[in-house]
Design a protein around this motif. Structure first.
Motif, PDB file in Angstrom:
ATOM      1  N   ILE A   1     -14.447 -11.632  12.387  1.00  0.00           N
ATOM      2  CA  ILE A   1     -14.281 -12.708  11.400  1.00  0.00           C
ATOM      3  C   ILE A   1     -15.132 -13.894  11.830  1.00  0.00           C
ATOM      4  O   ILE A   1     -14.814 -14.573  12.800  1.00  0.00           O
ATOM      5  N   GLY A   2     -16.230 -14.105  11.134  1.00  0.00           N
ATOM      6  CA  GLY A   2     -17.097 -15.240  11.443  1.00  0.00           C
ATOM      7  C   GLY A   2     -16.594 -16.493  10.738  1.00  0.00           C
ATOM      8  O   GLY A   2     -15.496 -16.514  10.180  1.00  0.00           O
ATOM      9  N   SER A   3     -17.434 -17.526  10.717  1.00  0.00           N
ATOM     10  CA  SER A   3     -17.002 -18.781  10.073  1.00  0.00           C
ATOM     11  C   SER A   3     -17.019 -18.655   8.553  1.00  0.00           C
ATOM     12  O   SER A   3     -16.306 -19.360   7.857  1.00  0.00           O
ATOM     13  N   GLY A   4     -17.857 -17.750   8.031  1.00  0.00           N
ATOM     14  CA  GLY A   4     -17.901 -17.526   6.581  1.00  0.00           C
ATOM     15  C   GLY A   4     -18.733 -18.515   5.799  1.00  0.00           C
ATOM     16  O   GLY A   4     -18.760 -18.477   4.575  1.00  0.00           O
ATOM     17  N   PHE A   5     -19.467 -19.418   6.479  1.00  0.00           N
ATOM     18  CA  PHE A   5     -20.251 -20.424   5.732  1.00  0.00           C
ATOM     19  C   PHE A   5     -21.349 -19.769   4.909  1.00  0.00           C
ATOM     20  O   PHE A   5     -21.714 -20.241   3.832  1.00  0.00           O
ATOM     21  N   ASP A   6     -21.900 -18.635   5.432  1.00  0.00           N
ATOM     22  CA  ASP A   6     -23.011 -17.984   4.721  1.00  0.00           C
ATOM     23  C   ASP A   6     -22.543 -17.351   3.418  1.00  0.00           C
ATOM     24  O   ASP A   6     -23.224 -17.440   2.392  1.00  0.00           O
ATOM     25  N   VAL A   7     -21.347 -16.753   3.433  1.00  0.00           N
ATOM     26  CA  VAL A   7     -20.798 -16.182   2.195  1.00  0.00           C
ATOM     27  C   VAL A   7     -20.403 -17.317   1.245  1.00  0.00           C
ATOM     28  O   VAL A   7     -20.650 -17.254   0.041  1.00  0.00           O
ATOM     29  N   SER A   8     -19.817 -18.380   1.804  1.00  0.00           N
ATOM     30  CA  SER A   8     -19.384 -19.511   0.968  1.00  0.00           C
ATOM     31  C   SER A   8     -20.568 -20.116   0.209  1.00  0.00           C
ATOM     32  O   SER A   8     -20.479 -20.411  -0.982  1.00  0.00           O
ATOM     33  N   SER A   9     -21.714 -20.273   0.895  1.00  0.00           N
ATOM     34  CA  SER A   9     -22.872 -20.858   0.194  1.00  0.00           C
ATOM     35  C   SER A   9     -23.495 -19.843  -0.767  1.00  0.00           C
ATOM     36  O   SER A   9     -24.058 -20.223  -1.788  1.00  0.00           O
ATOM     37  N   ALA A  10     -23.372 -18.534  -0.445  1.00  0.00           N
ATOM     38  CA  ALA A  10     -23.869 -17.518  -1.383  1.00  0.00           C
ATOM     39  C   ALA A  10     -23.062 -17.564  -2.684  1.00  0.00           C
ATOM     40  O   ALA A  10     -23.572 -17.301  -3.763  1.00  0.00           O
ATOM     41  N   VAL A  11     -21.780 -17.941  -2.586  1.00  0.00           N
ATOM     42  CA  VAL A  11     -20.925 -18.011  -3.773  1.00  0.00           C
ATOM     43  C   VAL A  11     -21.053 -19.366  -4.478  1.00  0.00           C
ATOM     44  O   VAL A  11     -21.257 -19.433  -5.686  1.00  0.00           O
ATOM     45  N   TYR A  12     -20.932 -20.451  -3.700  1.00  0.00           N
ATOM     46  CA  TYR A  12     -20.809 -21.780  -4.321  1.00  0.00           C
ATOM     47  C   TYR A  12     -22.088 -22.612  -4.298  1.00  0.00           C
ATOM     48  O   TYR A  12     -22.138 -23.676  -4.912  1.00  0.00           O
ATOM     49  N   GLY A  13     -23.106 -22.205  -3.534  1.00  0.00           N
ATOM     50  CA  GLY A  13     -24.317 -23.019  -3.421  1.00  0.00           C
ATOM     51  C   GLY A  13     -24.218 -24.017  -2.280  1.00  0.00           C
ATOM     52  O   GLY A  13     -23.392 -23.868  -1.386  1.00  0.00           O
ATOM     53  N   SER A  14     -25.057 -25.070  -2.312  1.00  0.00           N
ATOM     54  CA  SER A  14     -25.076 -26.073  -1.237  1.00  0.00           C
ATOM     55  C   SER A  14     -23.753 -26.832  -1.182  1.00  0.00           C
ATOM     56  O   SER A  14     -23.234 -27.228  -2.219  1.00  0.00           O
ATOM     57  N   HIS A  15     -23.209 -27.041   0.014  1.00  0.00           N
ATOM     58  CA  HIS A  15     -22.007 -27.862   0.160  1.00  0.00           C
ATOM     59  C   HIS A  15     -21.710 -28.167   1.623  1.00  0.00           C
ATOM     60  O   HIS A  15     -22.381 -27.679   2.518  1.00  0.00           O
ATOM     61  N   ARG A  16     -20.700 -28.993   1.806  1.00  0.00           N
ATOM     62  CA  ARG A  16     -20.169 -29.248   3.151  1.00  0.00           C
ATOM     63  C   ARG A  16     -18.975 -28.315   3.301  1.00  0.00           C
ATOM     64  O   ARG A  16     -18.097 -28.263   2.445  1.00  0.00           O
ATOM     65  N   TYR A  17     -18.914 -27.595   4.420  1.00  0.00           N
ATOM     66  CA  TYR A  17     -17.957 -26.492   4.543  1.00  0.00           C
ATOM     67  C   TYR A  17     -17.099 -26.632   5.798  1.00  0.00           C
ATOM     68  O   TYR A  17     -17.611 -26.977   6.867  1.00  0.00           O
ATOM     69  N   VAL A  18     -15.794 -26.378   5.634  1.00  0.00           N
ATOM     70  CA  VAL A  18     -14.895 -26.212   6.780  1.00  0.00           C
ATOM     71  C   VAL A  18     -14.289 -24.822   6.645  1.00  0.00           C
ATOM     72  O   VAL A  18     -13.808 -24.459   5.562  1.00  0.00           O
ATOM     73  N   ARG A  19     -14.318 -24.047   7.708  1.00  0.00           N
ATOM     74  CA  ARG A  19     -13.955 -22.632   7.624  1.00  0.00           C
ATOM     75  C   ARG A  19     -12.485 -22.391   7.271  1.00  0.00           C
ATOM     76  O   ARG A  19     -11.639 -23.261   7.424  1.00  0.00           O
ATOM     77  N   PHE A  20     -12.176 -21.149   6.820  1.00  0.00           N
ATOM     78  CA  PHE A  20     -10.796 -20.738   6.556  1.00  0.00           C
ATOM     79  C   PHE A  20     -10.147 -20.319   7.873  1.00  0.00           C
ATOM     80  O   PHE A  20     -10.830 -19.965   8.827  1.00  0.00           O
ATOM     81  N   SER A  21      -8.816 -20.340   7.921  1.00  0.00           N
ATOM     82  CA  SER A  21      -8.109 -19.863   9.116  1.00  0.00           C
ATOM     83  C   SER A  21      -8.271 -18.347   9.205  1.00  0.00           C
ATOM     84  O   SER A  21      -7.980 -17.644   8.234  1.00  0.00           O
ATOM     85  N   PRO A  22      -8.717 -17.845  10.364  1.00  0.00           N
ATOM     86  CA  PRO A  22      -9.006 -16.407  10.474  1.00  0.00           C
ATOM     87  C   PRO A  22      -7.810 -15.511  10.148  1.00  0.00           C
ATOM     88  O   PRO A  22      -7.987 -14.399   9.685  1.00  0.00           O
TER      89      PRO A  22
END
Length: 503
Positions: free
Chosen positions: A235-256
């Motif tokens: 379980i990584g931080s998921g920022f890469d999937v989050s930006s693939a879905v939502y585009g540019s943003h400021r991201y704080v990861r989900f709880s694993p």
């Protein structure tokens, strides 16, 4: 009817390493490099005997790798079984298919489930295509005797084949694809999940507006994160999937632990049950709108030293954190403060552009033609001075971030900003019109990024070319996942043809 969805690649501008732990934030920019997934039925109609079967067929094609895999999908436990040679397996697409179909099962009532089975019994044909920017074509350009320029890169046909590395005995081995670090697996997984969910009727992505998508996009996000983590085996931080879905943003990861049920999914538990608990889980990631201020451009350069292994670098940093917790904590705190400071300066610049466009534009024009040390001398009035100050504030913060990243790399014994990259970045940051330069994400020998002002980007690409650095054709595009109207190869070829200038 074919469904085509696409998802963008990413550049993590701030938050490398820190983003792995809540509540640290990272700023991620999505790019105009996109991964496409095309989903259509394998057969025109359902074969008469297929209703008795508990299986359906799935075909996956990847033209760039000249690969085709055939699978059987169990309609009972929704697991895929590869029936072609195992070399060509793609775990990211496999998990995307399994979890997307499971999501349909969980969310549909009885009538819709019958319709779903009809769709599945026609088989699934999935094709994946990634923009050239995800891969390194440096060797092909050099082999053709062409200069390392964006023009040479633009001359390659869209979706160019990715070359295999031949083994000594001449056999094709698993291709070690040289990548540029834009997050191809996350973009690919997201595109496949989005296309499948839309195709199966779980979500409707046709109403996606340019600014904010409906709740359906959250469903794409949850399933893409799950599939990507399971395919990666961690379980990584998921920022890469989050930006693939939502585009540019400021991201704080989900709880694993939101994915613990998927990780613990023993073969006995049906995938449908796992999916139900994941969809009910508390997805506590945070995202805040962010994109670059006006008249600023993202450019990426490939230094040609080959990519770095992010997992091994992350492992080394984690070991250092354990061995020297006091020093590690102090470095992380300083780095976190510097990351926030950079974000604040960029947000101030966006606000200044909104409040006084003429002063803002005037300052950007001046700075785009001058070396940074000359910028402040140019301020003629207070409305311009605040813009100059914010620009210089952003620059000094970037130097600070790089300094802490280097120190962290030295302490952990990994090249987060290797000496060769330091020289390149220092040279880049002293060029006319360059606001920032750095190593994105986990650092290492992947592509470097620069944020340039106004039209100064072309000077940077020329200078990079003379330093043997290939400027890529990627820029920021703040939009996330989207539904496309047709086969991207046709669109790409027509735009490539129209882009060719006749002298």
């Amino acid at each position: 009817m074919a469904v085509v969805a696409s998802a963008p690649g990413k550049v993590l501008m701030t938050g490398g390493y820190l983003i792995l732990e809540r509540p640290n934030a990272g700023v991620v920019l999505s790019t105009n490099a996109r991964f496409y997934a095309i989903v259509k039925p394998l057969y025109d109609e359902i074969k008469p005997d297929s209703w008795a079967s508990a299986w359906t067929n799935v075909k996956l094609t990847s033209p760039q790798l000249s690969r085709e895999s055939i699978y059987k999908l169990s309609l009972k436990n929704l697991m895929l079984q590869c029936v072609s040679s195992s070399e060509s397996r793609n775990p990211f697409v496999e998990q995307a298919v399994q979890y997307a179909v499971a999501a349909a099962h969980v969310t549909f009532d009885k009538d819709k489930k019958d319709a779903l089975n009809k769709i599945l019994l026609q088989g699934l044909h999935i094709m994946i295509l990634g923009c050239n920017d995800f891969y390194s074509y440096r060797n092909q350009i050099e082999a053709r005797g062409l200069p390392l320029t964006p023009e040479a890169l633009a001359a390659l046909p869209p979706f160019t084949s990715i070359s295999f590395n031949a083994e000594e005995n001449g056999q094709n081995c698993k291709p070690e694809v040289a990548k540029t670090g834009l997050g191809s697996s996350a973009a690919m997984t997201t595109a496949v999940v989005a296309a499948l969910l839309h195709y199966l009727g779980v979500v409707d992505l046709s109403s996606l507006s340019k600014d904010e998508g409906p709740v359906d996009v959250d469903m794409v996000h949850i399933i893409a994160q799950t599939a990507h983590c399971i395919a990666q085996g961690k379980i990584g931080s998921g920022f890469d999937v989050s930006s693939a879905v939502y585009g540019s943003h400021r991201y704080v990861r989900f709880s694993p632990d939101v994915l613990s049920s998927a990780q613990d999914a023993v073969k006995e538990i049906l995938l449908q049950e796992v999916m139900a608990s994941i969809l009910k889980g508390k997805w506590d990631h945070e995202r805040t709108k962010f994109s670059l201020p006006p008249l600023m451009n993202l450019i990426l350069g490939e230094p040609g030293t080959g990519g770095s292994s992010t997992p091994s670098m992350v492992g080394a940093v984690k070991r250092w954190q354990k061995s020297d917790p006091t020093k590690a904590e102090e470095t992380w705190r300083k780095l976190s403060e510097a990351n926030s400071a950079l974000e604040i300066q960029l947000n101030i610049l966006s606000k200044l552009a909104e409040e006084n466009w003429n002063a803002y534009k005037c300052v950007i024009d001046i700075c785009s033609k001058q070396r940074p040390e000359k910028w402040i001398e140019q301020a003629t009035e207070p409305s311009q001075e605040v813009v100059f100050k914010a620009l210089l504030g952003a620059r000094s913060t970037m130097f600070e971030i790089r300094n802490h990243m280097r120190q962290m790399g030295e302490a952990a014994g990994v090249p987060i900003e290797p000496e060769s990259q330091t020289q390149l970045l220092d040279a880049t940051m002293s060029m006319e019109g360059v606001l920032l330069a750095g190593v994105p994400g986990a650092g290492g020998f992947d592509a470097v990024f620069a944020i340039t002002l106004g039209d100064s980007g072309s000077n940077v690409t020329k200078t990079w070319s003379s330093l043997n650095v290939l400027a890529l054709l990627v820029g920021e595009d703040p939009h996330g996942v989207s539904l496309e109207t047709g086969d991207p190869r046709i669109k790409e070829i027509t735009s490539a043809v129209s882009a060719v200038q006749i002298e």
